[in-house]
Design an enzyme around this catalytic site. Sequence first.
Site, PDB file in Angstrom:
ATOM      1  N   ALA A 180     -92.092 -46.315   4.588  1.00  0.00           N
ATOM      2  CA  ALA A 180     -91.938 -45.266   3.573  1.00  0.00           C
ATOM      3  C   ALA A 180     -93.333 -44.841   3.111  1.00  0.00           C
ATOM      4  O   ALA A 180     -94.325 -45.493   3.424  1.00  0.00           O
ATOM      5  CB  ALA A 180     -91.118 -45.785   2.406  1.00  0.00           C
ATOM      6  N   LYS A 181     -93.397 -43.761   2.417  1.00  0.00           N
ATOM      7  CA  LYS A 181     -94.672 -43.330   1.831  1.00  0.00           C
ATOM      8  C   LYS A 181     -94.362 -42.316   0.741  1.00  0.00           C
ATOM      9  O   LYS A 181     -93.346 -41.627   0.789  1.00  0.00           O
ATOM     10  CB  LYS A 181     -95.549 -42.665   2.903  1.00  0.00           C
ATOM     11  CG  LYS A 181     -97.016 -42.630   2.549  1.00  0.00           C
ATOM     12  CD  LYS A 181     -97.721 -43.919   2.911  1.00  0.00           C
ATOM     13  CE  LYS A 181     -99.173 -43.917   2.515  1.00  0.00           C
ATOM     14  NZ  LYS A 181     -99.895 -45.088   3.061  1.00  0.00           N
TER      15      LYS A 181
END
Length: 427
Positions: free
Chosen positions: A115-116
């Site tokens: 994720a980011k």
Amino acid sequence: MNTMVKGLTYTEQGTTAWNNYLKQLDKVAPHLGELSERLDMLRRPKRSLIVDIPVIMDDGTVQHFEGYRVQHNLTRGPGKGGVRFHPDVNLDEVMALSAWMTIKCAALNLPFGGAKGGVRVDPTQLSKRELERLTRRYTAEINFIIGPQKDIPAPDVGTNPQIMAWMMDTFSMNSGSTVTGVVTGKPVHLGGSLGRIKATGRGVYITGREVAQQIDLDLNDARVCVQGFGNVGSEAALLFHENGSKVICVQDHSATLYQEQGIDIAKLIEYSKHHQKIQGFSAKDEILAAKFWQIPAEVFIPAALEGVIDVHVAQTIQAKIILEGANGPTLTEADEILSKRQITVVPDVICNAGGVTVSYFEWVQDLASYFWTEEEINQRMDVIMKNAVADVWIKATQAECSLRTAAYILACERILMARKERGIYPG
Ligand code: NAD
């Protein structure tokens, strides 16, 4: 030429981060056998959230900022990835960064997906109170998709332990209890882990040590050149120095220092902490920056910038091992030349994964509410990184490919196999 990739397209000439990621996947596809049919899952993010963040500024006006949280893949566990505060942040970049986290976590065999997050903002232009309000509202906006079992943010460019503390507090206020495991990279007295700051540099050293063994390179007296003397470069240089190698060249934004007999790294760290640069430590030993890549040495560690190893550097560098402490220091065309010249490149997804490994430990410690000593953390990290190098080395030998391609193959195999076993809901 446009290439159609079911649902998402990339262009051959395109240079956006997401475009580059898609090209990397295509390179791996032929190595995946029947699993390649499932690769489309990794060609799009599982979930992308774009949020509007209204912030009351100190002068009473309201400014709106755009924020993102992308969960690229959650097949192997909760999402893991940093939050970037930078004026250039955009959805394409956040998607690519989240995908690279998927690959990194799977290559290291950590039980996380990728994720980011990010906010398009220049944090240096905000007061501390404005930064806090922005962080808290951003957290509230993404609150429903993050959590210790869902997605665990961490610091990245423009964010730091203080920002993680505000994120943790905001999430906790909305949950009605203190939830330390929702973010990593927190201050140590708030559930942060010992060893986190030095972890990435330590990981660079461990991967170098392991690869040197594989190619029968004696690191004792081996010559090492380090670009970047910040968090990552200085710790990696110190460990090489302490373990018998000669760090003969260090470059930062201010100067390039060359001492044939080896630099006293502990003293240089002290100096650069005090002066915020290495220039002036030993003025008579400073050389032109352009000479850095021409120095004869066994080990090079790019630990500063992206894209510094271009075709020219790849054709001329005299190294046996390149350790990618930085993210993306080697251009794709350069990579192929290094491979042909049989220079071993330890790719960023493995080499600089010491940080995410200790983030994993932070999350484990928070969930258990039981904290380890720095020695325990370093020992456990050693095991994980050593195993990662061994796994990737075996895969590269089997597939007759570079360590980078091998890391991608291994990661994709682990993710796609997990999806195959889980099946698709509803069946
Ligand atoms: P940092 O800000 O602590 O240090 C950066 C260093 O690069 C400084 O010494 C700076 O002087 C030097 N530098 C800047 N411009 C330069 C130039 N033109 N030529 C030579 N040196 C230059 O950053 P860091 O945390 O050490 O991160 C370095 C790299 O490692 C980045 O690519 C980062 O994305 C990557 N990385 C860091 C971590 C981490 O845990 N810190 C984890 C994974 C990857």
